[in-house]
Design a protein around this motif. Structure first.
Motif, PDB file in Angstrom:
ATOM      1  N   THR A  36       1.517  -0.882 -15.663  1.00  0.00           N
ATOM      2  CA  THR A  36       0.601   0.251 -15.775  1.00  0.00           C
ATOM      3  C   THR A  36       0.937   1.293 -14.702  1.00  0.00           C
ATOM      4  OG1 THR A  36      -0.959  -1.175 -14.577  1.00  0.00           O
ATOM      5  CG2 THR A  36      -1.308  -0.905 -16.928  1.00  0.00           C
ATOM      6  N   PRO A  37       0.401   2.528 -14.803  1.00  0.00           N
ATOM      7  CA  PRO A  37       0.795   3.593 -13.874  1.00  0.00           C
ATOM      8  C   PRO A  37       0.436   3.341 -12.405  1.00  0.00           C
ATOM      9  CG  PRO A  37      -0.155   4.541 -15.857  1.00  0.00           C
ATOM     10  CD  PRO A  37      -0.398   3.068 -15.931  1.00  0.00           C
ATOM     11  N   ASP A  38      -0.312   2.283 -12.119  1.00  0.00           N
ATOM     12  CA  ASP A  38      -0.576   1.937 -10.724  1.00  0.00           C
ATOM     13  C   ASP A  38       0.435   0.933 -10.181  1.00  0.00           C
ATOM     14  OD1 ASP A  38      -1.356  -0.203 -12.246  1.00  0.00           O
ATOM     15  OD2 ASP A  38      -3.381  -0.353 -11.420  1.00  0.00           O
ATOM     16  N   GLY A  39       1.475   0.644 -10.954  1.00  0.00           N
ATOM     17  CA  GLY A  39       2.526  -0.258 -10.504  1.00  0.00           C
ATOM     18  C   GLY A  39       2.221  -1.729 -10.670  1.00  0.00           C
ATOM     19  N   VAL A  40       1.115  -2.066 -11.303  1.00  0.00           N
ATOM     20  CA  VAL A  40       0.728  -3.462 -11.496  1.00  0.00           C
ATOM     21  C   VAL A  40       1.442  -4.020 -12.725  1.00  0.00           C
ATOM     22  CG1 VAL A  40      -1.175  -5.046 -11.957  1.00  0.00           C
ATOM     23  CG2 VAL A  40      -1.497  -3.130 -10.376  1.00  0.00           C
ATOM     24  N   VAL A  41       2.015  -5.234 -12.576  1.00  0.00           N
ATOM     25  CA  VAL A  41       2.747  -5.879 -13.664  1.00  0.00           C
ATOM     26  C   VAL A  41       1.800  -6.789 -14.439  1.00  0.00           C
ATOM     27  CG1 VAL A  41       4.702  -7.332 -14.293  1.00  0.00           C
ATOM     28  CG2 VAL A  41       4.845  -5.844 -12.294  1.00  0.00           C
ATOM     29  N   HIS A  42       1.832  -6.658 -15.763  1.00  0.00           N
ATOM     30  CA  HIS A  42       1.022  -7.500 -16.634  1.00  0.00           C
ATOM     31  C   HIS A  42       1.946  -8.314 -17.535  1.00  0.00           C
ATOM     32  CE1 HIS A  42      -2.548  -5.028 -15.548  1.00  0.00           C
ATOM     33  NE2 HIS A  42      -1.658  -4.043 -15.513  1.00  0.00           N
ATOM     34  N   ASP A  43       1.525  -9.549 -17.821  1.00  0.00           N
ATOM     35  CA  ASP A  43       2.264 -10.413 -18.756  1.00  0.00           C
ATOM     36  C   ASP A  43       3.699 -10.636 -18.291  1.00  0.00           C
ATOM     37  OD1 ASP A  43       2.071 -12.051 -20.898  1.00  0.00           O
ATOM     38  OD2 ASP A  43       2.148 -10.502 -22.436  1.00  0.00           O
ATOM     39  N   PRO A  69       0.814  -1.230   0.000  1.00  0.00           N
ATOM     40  CA  PRO A  69       0.000   0.000   0.000  1.00  0.00           C
ATOM     41  C   PRO A  69       0.841   1.271   0.000  1.00  0.00           C
ATOM     42  CG  PRO A  69      -0.832  -1.574   1.613  1.00  0.00           C
ATOM     43  CD  PRO A  69       0.475  -2.108   1.144  1.00  0.00           C
ATOM     44  N   LEU A  70       2.020   1.216   0.620  1.00  0.00           N
ATOM     45  CA  LEU A  70       2.856   2.409   0.715  1.00  0.00           C
ATOM     46  C   LEU A  70       3.301   2.916  -0.647  1.00  0.00           C
ATOM     47  CD1 LEU A  70       5.143   1.493   3.757  1.00  0.00           C
ATOM     48  CD2 LEU A  70       3.243   3.111   3.723  1.00  0.00           C
ATOM     49  N   ALA A  71       3.397   2.021  -1.640  1.00  0.00           N
ATOM     50  CA  ALA A  71       3.872   2.428  -2.967  1.00  0.00           C
ATOM     51  C   ALA A  71       2.996   3.509  -3.577  1.00  0.00           C
ATOM     52  CB  ALA A  71       3.938   1.223  -3.891  1.00  0.00           C
ATOM     53  N   HIS A  72       1.712   3.573  -3.183  1.00  0.00           N
ATOM     54  CA  HIS A  72       0.810   4.581  -3.731  1.00  0.00           C
ATOM     55  C   HIS A  72       1.295   6.002  -3.429  1.00  0.00           C
ATOM     56  CE1 HIS A  72      -2.803   1.570  -3.645  1.00  0.00           C
ATOM     57  NE2 HIS A  72      -1.781   1.146  -4.354  1.00  0.00           N
ATOM     58  N   LEU A  73       2.105   6.152  -2.376  1.00  0.00           N
ATOM     59  CA  LEU A  73       2.578   7.480  -1.991  1.00  0.00           C
ATOM     60  C   LEU A  73       3.739   7.956  -2.849  1.00  0.00           C
ATOM     61  CD1 LEU A  73       2.513   7.051   1.909  1.00  0.00           C
ATOM     62  CD2 LEU A  73       0.726   7.995   0.420  1.00  0.00           C
ATOM     63  N   ALA A  74       4.248   7.092  -3.749  1.00  0.00           N
ATOM     64  CA  ALA A  74       5.397   7.466  -4.573  1.00  0.00           C
ATOM     65  C   ALA A  74       5.102   8.680  -5.439  1.00  0.00           C
ATOM     66  CB  ALA A  74       5.816   6.290  -5.452  1.00  0.00           C
ATOM     67  N   SER A  75       3.845   8.868  -5.832  1.00  0.00           N
ATOM     68  CA  SER A  75       3.511   9.985  -6.715  1.00  0.00           C
ATOM     69  C   SER A  75       3.542  11.329  -5.998  1.00  0.00           C
ATOM     70  CB  SER A  75       2.126   9.773  -7.331  1.00  0.00           C
ATOM     71  OG  SER A  75       1.125   9.732  -6.320  1.00  0.00           O
ATOM     72  N   ILE A  76       3.692  11.328  -4.669  1.00  0.00           N
ATOM     73  CA  ILE A  76       3.703  12.587  -3.928  1.00  0.00           C
ATOM     74  C   ILE A  76       5.107  13.179  -3.863  1.00  0.00           C
ATOM     75  CG2 ILE A  76       3.148  13.702  -1.731  1.00  0.00           C
ATOM     76  CD1 ILE A  76       1.115  11.524  -1.232  1.00  0.00           C
ATOM     77  N   ARG A 106       8.633   3.256  -9.945  1.00  0.00           N
ATOM     78  CA  ARG A 106       8.767   4.383 -10.869  1.00  0.00           C
ATOM     79  C   ARG A 106       7.461   4.655 -11.617  1.00  0.00           C
ATOM     80  NH1 ARG A 106      12.824   7.243  -8.995  1.00  0.00           N
ATOM     81  NH2 ARG A 106      14.888   6.376  -9.349  1.00  0.00           N
ATOM     82  N   ALA A 107       6.754   3.607 -12.000  1.00  0.00           N
ATOM     83  CA  ALA A 107       5.505   3.801 -12.739  1.00  0.00           C
ATOM     84  C   ALA A 107       4.532   4.650 -11.933  1.00  0.00           C
ATOM     85  CB  ALA A 107       4.892   2.440 -13.074  1.00  0.00           C
ATOM     86  N   ILE A 108       4.434   4.385 -10.632  1.00  0.00           N
ATOM     87  CA  ILE A 108       3.540   5.163  -9.770  1.00  0.00           C
ATOM     88  C   ILE A 108       4.092   6.568  -9.558  1.00  0.00           C
ATOM     89  CG2 ILE A 108       2.469   5.282  -7.491  1.00  0.00           C
ATOM     90  CD1 ILE A 108       2.680   2.220  -7.373  1.00  0.00           C
ATOM     91  N   GLU A 109       5.372   6.654  -9.274  1.00  0.00           N
ATOM     92  CA  GLU A 109       6.004   7.946  -9.017  1.00  0.00           C
ATOM     93  C   GLU A 109       5.838   8.898 -10.194  1.00  0.00           C
ATOM     94  OE1 GLU A 109      10.542   9.720  -8.345  1.00  0.00           O
ATOM     95  OE2 GLU A 109      10.202   7.569  -8.550  1.00  0.00           O
TER      96      GLU A 109
END
Length: 531
Positions: free
Chosen positions: A458-465, A154-161, A437-440
């Motif tokens: 994706t920009p929420d830091g979720v890895v696909h494929d 959950p803390l990763a969401h704060l990277a964009s701040i 970095r994607a979130i930041e």
């Protein structure tokens, strides 16, 4: 002292466990807390020793991949060097946690069982330590930062701040609060009616976690269909590039297989194809055979292709580059890696270090680029899309990822080659950095390796494929393109600068407070003895 050494080692091991592969992110908070407890109440010299031991307990296993194929000497040298930064920080932590000056703060800041300013000081010192470690010597080594432990948390969401330094501050602050709570419990539980006021750090930490989990990470925006090729290499290890043509052929083969799937309608048609770093270690600008092979591949797939290539320039040096190919046009743009890795892509003081190990001659002679990379990709339906190539370890450097976004990048292409690290956690550690970095940056990231682990983020830091190690693969997805700047991009390095300045001021205040306290505590008898 045995207890303190045990705490320091346990703290370092907890930090290691927080990084991929274990990836137990709460262990980072506990690791900071244990190191803070170990250094509380000791002199700076003892703090340095405790930090050195704890630092090696962290960096030894975390960076073990550095010696995968070159032996123990480079790995130990790197781990010990990184541990010295933790040792210096721990010495400073011992000062700020033992400062007598804090006792004169207001009662709500400095209660009888320990000043509340100490967790803040510990957090600021972590920011200062990482800022120095990330920039020197030889441009620094920003690997194994506290910020990277938060990928998937959950803390990763704060990277964009406030970016990666802000994440480090939050993790370290939670650790400082936890240390304060543990210390209060150790001193003895208060009466029931006073438990909550005494354990407020735990409540504050849970509140931060809740806020972080609820903080939005937007992923809206028009989407670009991308195709990333993980071609694999014939042999893992340092000699992977002894079969350079085979590596190139692997990527051509996987791209052609994807083109066949697109023609058959089983895979969506991409607007852009991306190959990883070292996908063409044969200079395609000087080797007509390699150049022709890539051009024909581009024409067959029919869309722009970004290739990671090694160019034999500027002579006698080489360049680690990203090349943009367009159908029917060939190479139209290039980006040269701005931060070659010391002791790997180039060897500082080569003749000196050769006295210690002959493996120094395995290091390359790469020149550094001096311009931010930004490729303008023409597409059939979305107009021109701006894509920033980021080569390998550059993803760990704040400015090298932030600057392209400030210049207008809508998508980042992190091209890397992990073949020289075998089946270690290095690949997962690098993927975690790209996730943060994607979130930041608020951008989708194509993280593509020759051998894996690769993924589309994706920009929420979720890895696909996500791919596995040492397997050929074609990654296909529609990634959202965003143009807005996050707060972290807008404020840039300013929060880190302020945090470092505050840490230095707290250290100065702690030193001054301790000195004045010692002067006041000298008895008349001691004065007569001195005279």
């Amino acid at each position: 002292m045995i207890v303190r050494l045990t705490l320091a080692v346990a703290g370092g091991l907890c930090l290691w466990l927080s990084f991929p592969g274990p990836a137990i992110w709460p262990a980072a908070i506990l690791g900071v807390a244990l190191l803070a407890l170990a250094t509380k109440g000791v002199r700076a010299r003892a703090g340095f020793l405790l930090g050195l031991v704890g630092g090696f307990a962290c960096f030894g296993p975390t960076l073990h991949w550095a010696g995968t194929y070159v032996g123990a000497v480079p790995w130990l040298a790197l781990a010990i060097t990184e541990s010295v930064y933790i040792a210096l920080m721990a010495a400073a932590c011992s000062l700020v946690q033992s400062a007598r000056r804090w006792e004169r703060l207001p009662q709500w800041l400095s209660p009888a069982d320990g000043p509340h300013v100490r967790p803040l000081a510990v957090a600021l010192l972590w920011v200062l330590q990482e800022a120095v470690r990330d920039s020197m010597p030889f441009g620094g080594f920003p690997w194994a930062r506290l910020a990277w432990t938060t990928a998937g948390s959950p803390l990763a969401h704060l990277a964009s701040i406030f970016g990666a330094p802000g994440l480090t501050f939050v993790v370290a602050l939670l650790g400082g609060w936890l240390a304060l709570a543990i210390d209060r419990v150790r001193r003895g539980m208060p009466p029931a009616r006073a438990i909550l006021p005494r354990l407020w750090p735990v409540v504050a930490g849970l509140a931060v976690l809740g806020i972080a989990a609820a903080y939005p990470t937007p992923t809206s925006g028009k989407k670009l269909q991308v195709l990333a090729i993980q071609g694999n290499v014939p042999t893992a290890g340092l000699d992977f590039n002894a079969q350079r043509r085979a590596v190139l052929d692997h990527h051509v083969k996987e791209t052609d297989k994807a083109a066949a799937a697109i023609k058959a309608g089983t895979m969506p048609e991409p607007a852009l194809v991306i190959w990883p770093e070292n996908s063409s270690d044969i200079d395609p600008t000087r080797n007509a055979d390699a150049g022709t092979e890539i051009v024909r591949t581009v024409d067959r797939i029919g869309v722009p292709l970004i290739v990671g290539a090694v160019l034999q320039e500027p002579a006698p040096q080489t360049s680690n580059t990203s090349l943009l190919y367009l159908p029917d046009k060939g190479i139209v743009a290039r980006y040269v890696k701005q931060h070659p890795v010391p002791f790997a892509e180039y060897m500082p003081y080569r003749s000196f270090f050769r006295h210690f190990t002959k493996t120094v001659d395995l290091a390359g002679n790469f020149a550094a680029g001096h311009k931010t990379g930004l490729f303008r990709i023409p597409t059939k339906s979305d107009g021109v899309v701006q894509v920033a190539p980021i080569i390998c370890f550059e993803v760990a450097y704040d400015s090298l990822t932030r600057n392209p976004v400030k210049d207008g990048a809508q998508l980042l292409a992190v091209q890397t080659n992990n073949a020289t690290f075998g089946y270690t956690a290095e690949s997962e550690q690098q993927l975690a950095i790209s996730r943060v970095r994607a979130i930041e940056l608020g951008r989708s990231i194509v993280h593509i390796s020759t051998v894996g682990v690769s993924g589309l983020i994706t920009p929420d830091g979720v890895v696909h494929d996500k791919t596995s190690l040492f397997t050929p693969a074609a990654l296909s997805a529609a990634l959202p393109l965003r143009t807005g700047e996050t707060l972290a991009v807008r404020v840039g390095p300013v929060p880190e600068w302020l945090g470092c300045a505050a840490a230095l001021l707290l250290c100065a205040a702690a030193v001054g407070g301790n000195r004045s306290s010692r002067r006041r505590s000298v008895s008349p008898e001691e004065v007569r003895e001195l005279v």
